[in-house]
Scaffold this motif. Structure first.
Motif, short mmCIF file in Angstrom:
data_model
loop_
_atom_site.label_atom_id
_atom_site.label_comp_id
_atom_site.label_asym_id
_atom_site.label_seq_id
_atom_site.Cartn_x
_atom_site.Cartn_y
_atom_site.Cartn_z
N ILE A 241 0.84 -1.19 0.00
CA ILE A 241 0.00 0.00 0.00
C ILE A 241 0.88 1.25 0.00
CG2 ILE A 241 -1.82 1.27 1.19
CD1 ILE A 241 -2.75 -1.40 0.04
N TYR A 242 0.58 2.16 -0.93
CA TYR A 242 1.35 3.40 -1.07
C TYR A 242 0.37 4.58 -1.14
CZ TYR A 242 5.19 0.25 -2.22
OH TYR A 242 6.13 -0.75 -2.16
N ALA A 243 0.80 5.71 -0.62
CA ALA A 243 -0.05 6.89 -0.58
C ALA A 243 0.66 8.07 -1.23
CB ALA A 243 -0.42 7.23 0.86
N LYS A 244 -0.15 8.99 -1.75
CA LYS A 244 0.41 10.19 -2.33
C LYS A 244 -0.64 11.29 -2.30
CE LYS A 244 2.69 12.02 -6.48
NZ LYS A 244 3.14 11.74 -7.88
N GLN A 245 -0.19 12.50 -2.01
CA GLN A 245 -1.06 13.67 -2.07
C GLN A 245 -0.98 14.24 -3.49
OE1 GLN A 245 -0.05 17.34 0.24
NE2 GLN A 245 -1.99 16.92 1.27
N ILE A 246 -2.14 14.43 -4.09
CA ILE A 246 -2.19 14.93 -5.46
C ILE A 246 -3.18 16.08 -5.54
CG2 ILE A 246 -1.58 12.67 -6.44
CD1 ILE A 246 -4.54 12.28 -7.13
N SER A 247 -3.28 16.68 -6.71
CA SER A 247 -4.25 17.76 -6.90
C SER A 247 -5.56 17.17 -7.44
CB SER A 247 -3.71 18.80 -7.88
OG SER A 247 -3.59 18.24 -9.18
N LEU A 248 -6.63 17.94 -7.31
CA LEU A 248 -7.93 17.47 -7.78
C LEU A 248 -7.91 17.13 -9.27
CD1 LEU A 248 -10.45 19.79 -5.90
CD2 LEU A 248 -10.39 17.29 -5.81
N LYS A 249 -7.21 17.93 -10.04
CA LYS A 249 -7.22 17.72 -11.49
C LYS A 249 -6.43 16.47 -11.90
CE LYS A 249 -3.32 20.88 -12.33
NZ LYS A 249 -2.91 22.14 -13.00
N GLU A 250 -5.64 15.92 -10.98
CA GLU A 250 -4.84 14.73 -11.30
C GLU A 250 -5.54 13.42 -10.95
OE1 GLU A 250 -0.21 15.79 -10.70
OE2 GLU A 250 -1.42 16.01 -8.88
N GLU A 252 -8.26 11.73 -11.94
CA GLU A 252 -8.63 10.81 -13.04
C GLU A 252 -7.39 10.21 -13.70
OE1 GLU A 252 -11.33 12.41 -15.86
OE2 GLU A 252 -12.90 12.85 -14.39
N GLU A 253 -6.35 11.00 -13.85
CA GLU A 253 -5.12 10.51 -14.46
C GLU A 253 -4.52 9.37 -13.63
OE1 GLU A 253 -0.51 12.05 -15.08
OE2 GLU A 253 -2.13 13.53 -14.90
N TYR A 254 -4.47 9.55 -12.31
CA TYR A 254 -3.90 8.51 -11.45
C TYR A 254 -4.80 7.28 -11.41
CZ TYR A 254 0.08 11.14 -9.67
OH TYR A 254 1.29 11.80 -9.56
N GLN A 255 -6.11 7.48 -11.45
CA GLN A 255 -7.02 6.33 -11.47
C GLN A 255 -6.84 5.50 -12.74
OE1 GLN A 255 -10.76 8.34 -10.81
NE2 GLN A 255 -10.76 7.83 -8.63
N ALA A 256 -6.49 6.15 -13.82
CA ALA A 256 -6.27 5.43 -15.08
C ALA A 256 -4.93 4.72 -15.11
CB ALA A 256 -6.37 6.41 -16.26
N THR A 257 -3.97 5.21 -14.31
CA THR A 257 -2.60 4.68 -14.36
C THR A 257 -2.31 3.64 -13.29
OG1 THR A 257 -1.88 6.84 -15.19
CG2 THR A 257 -0.16 5.35 -14.41
N PRO A 270 -6.71 15.95 -2.14
CA PRO A 270 -6.88 14.50 -2.26
C PRO A 270 -5.60 13.73 -1.87
CG PRO A 270 -7.61 15.61 -4.27
CD PRO A 270 -6.87 16.62 -3.45
N VAL A 271 -5.79 12.66 -1.12
CA VAL A 271 -4.72 11.70 -0.85
C VAL A 271 -5.21 10.35 -1.34
CG1 VAL A 271 -3.38 10.49 0.91
CG2 VAL A 271 -3.78 12.95 1.12
N ILE A 272 -4.45 9.75 -2.25
CA ILE A 272 -4.85 8.46 -2.80
C ILE A 272 -4.03 7.34 -2.17
CG2 ILE A 272 -5.69 9.37 -4.99
CD1 ILE A 272 -3.04 8.46 -6.27
N HIS A 273 -4.67 6.17 -2.02
CA HIS A 273 -4.00 4.93 -1.64
C HIS A 273 -4.02 4.03 -2.86
CE1 HIS A 273 -4.44 5.09 3.04
NE2 HIS A 273 -4.02 6.23 2.54
N ILE A 274 -2.87 3.46 -3.20
CA ILE A 274 -2.82 2.52 -4.31
C ILE A 274 -2.29 1.18 -3.83
CG2 ILE A 274 -2.43 4.42 -5.94
CD1 ILE A 274 0.46 3.28 -6.29
N LEU A 275 -2.66 0.13 -4.56
CA LEU A 275 -2.14 -1.22 -4.32
C LEU A 275 -1.09 -1.51 -5.38
CD1 LEU A 275 -2.29 -3.99 -2.90
CD2 LEU A 275 -4.15 -4.59 -4.45
N HIS A 276 0.14 -1.78 -4.94
CA HIS A 276 1.24 -2.00 -5.89
C HIS A 276 2.21 -2.99 -5.27
CE1 HIS A 276 3.99 -0.84 -9.17
NE2 HIS A 276 2.93 -0.24 -9.70
#
Length: 309
Positions: A241-250, A252-257, A270-276
């Motif tokens: 599990i990894y986290a990153k603070q991003i901007s609102l406009k980013e 959708e881009e991160y969700q696609a990647t 926004p702070v996103i959590h990803i599974l990697h």
């Protein structure tokens, strides 16, 4: 009943076995799609988003609606064939616990005790007093329940669920809408009654399950998508599990990647959590996995599986 017979009854009734339970409503929605679970005494958490089928399962277990097929046994009680016997051993707190407008806490519990077959007035009075003390409402026994706070109403709800010495207690979304103090008091109350009975806690609030339950299941679209110990599920995701603070406009881009599990606002950003499986670099920070990560990961996996069929 002597002590040995009482202990034997407790041993017999400390397991709930659900096999291949199915329920499809008239509108075609599969509320229960082959549900199978074995639940022992103690606190069991049932997690799922709204519409997952949790309340349908709870109503079926409480014999308030019939399943299309499958079986449910509490010990040797066939719940689907013998609902009257089940109800002698059932405590149920539905998601919406309604009260009569001009009924005091004492009158309400006394009325429910009569409905549960406790006909001796002295016995009822002692039981109601004991339960009001247990839920810390004895001083409010002469007050109308309608005027109680949400947390106080939930405590009355638990008190009525304990009438009749139940072996199975079902609570459906019990902490929704409670403030943190009432939520903590409710947690303590649930924990105090779960030692020798089966308590099923149905909720969409991950923290409730993390704080209270040694075992759990996650439901989605009428199916069980995980069952086991919360900590075991968390351990499976550690180091991934990894986290990153991003901007609102980013977003959708991160969700696609990336395999984004969650996106929450922290301080307005926004702070996103990803599974990697390995360090994704690009400013991501490794964090400890939590039950919320498990919840979103299991839902995402199940949504992908269901959509591919």
């Amino acid at each position: 009943m002597d002590r040995s017979k009482s202990l034997n009854l407790l041993r017999i009734m400390n397991k709930l076995i659900i096999k291949d339970l199915k329920k499809t409503y008239d509108n075609g929605v599969k509320a229960l799609d082959g549900i199978s679970l074995e639940i022992n005494s103690g606190m069991f958490g049932l997690l799922g988003p709204n519409g997952a089928g949790k309340s349908s399962l709870m109503r079926t277990l409480a014999s308030l609606q019939e399943a299309d097929s499958g079986s449910i046994f509490l010990g040797d009680i066939d719940i689907m064939r013998d609902s009257l016997t089940l109800r002698k051993h059932l405590g149920y707190l539905p998601q919406e616990f309604g009260v009569y407008p001009r009924t005091t806490a004492e009158e309400l519990l006394d009325h429910i005790a009569i409905l549960k077959g406790i006909t001796n007035k002295k016995e009822r009075r002692e039981l109601v007093g004991y339960l009001l003390n247990k839920v810390n409402l004895y001083e409010k026994k002469d007050k109308y329940v309608k005027g109680f706070s949400g947390g106080m109403k939930q405590r009355v709800g638990i008190a009525q669920a304990l009438i009749g010495d139940p072996k199975l207690i079902i609570v459906d979304e019990p902490t929704a809408g409670l403030d943190p103090g009432e939520r903590n008091r409710f947690h303590n109350l649930l924990s105090s009654v779960s030692d020798e009975v089966i308590v099923i806690l149905s909720t969409h609030i991950v923290e409730d399950v993390r704080e209270l339950c040694l075992n759990m299941a996650i439901m989605n679209q009428g199916k069980i998508v995980y069952k086991g110990a919360p900590q075991a599920a968390v351990d499976e995701l550690q180091g991934k599990i990894y986290a990153k603070q991003i901007s609102l406009k980013e977003v959708e881009e991160y969700q696609a990647t990336y395999n984004v599990l969650s996106n929450k606002m922290v301080g307005g950003t926004p702070v996103i959590h990803i599974l990697h499986n390995e360090d994704p670099q690009h400013g991501f920070e490794a964090i400890d996995a939590g039950l919320e990560d498990v919840f979103f990961a299991k839902l995402k996996d199940s949504n992908t599986t269901i959509s591919n069929h």
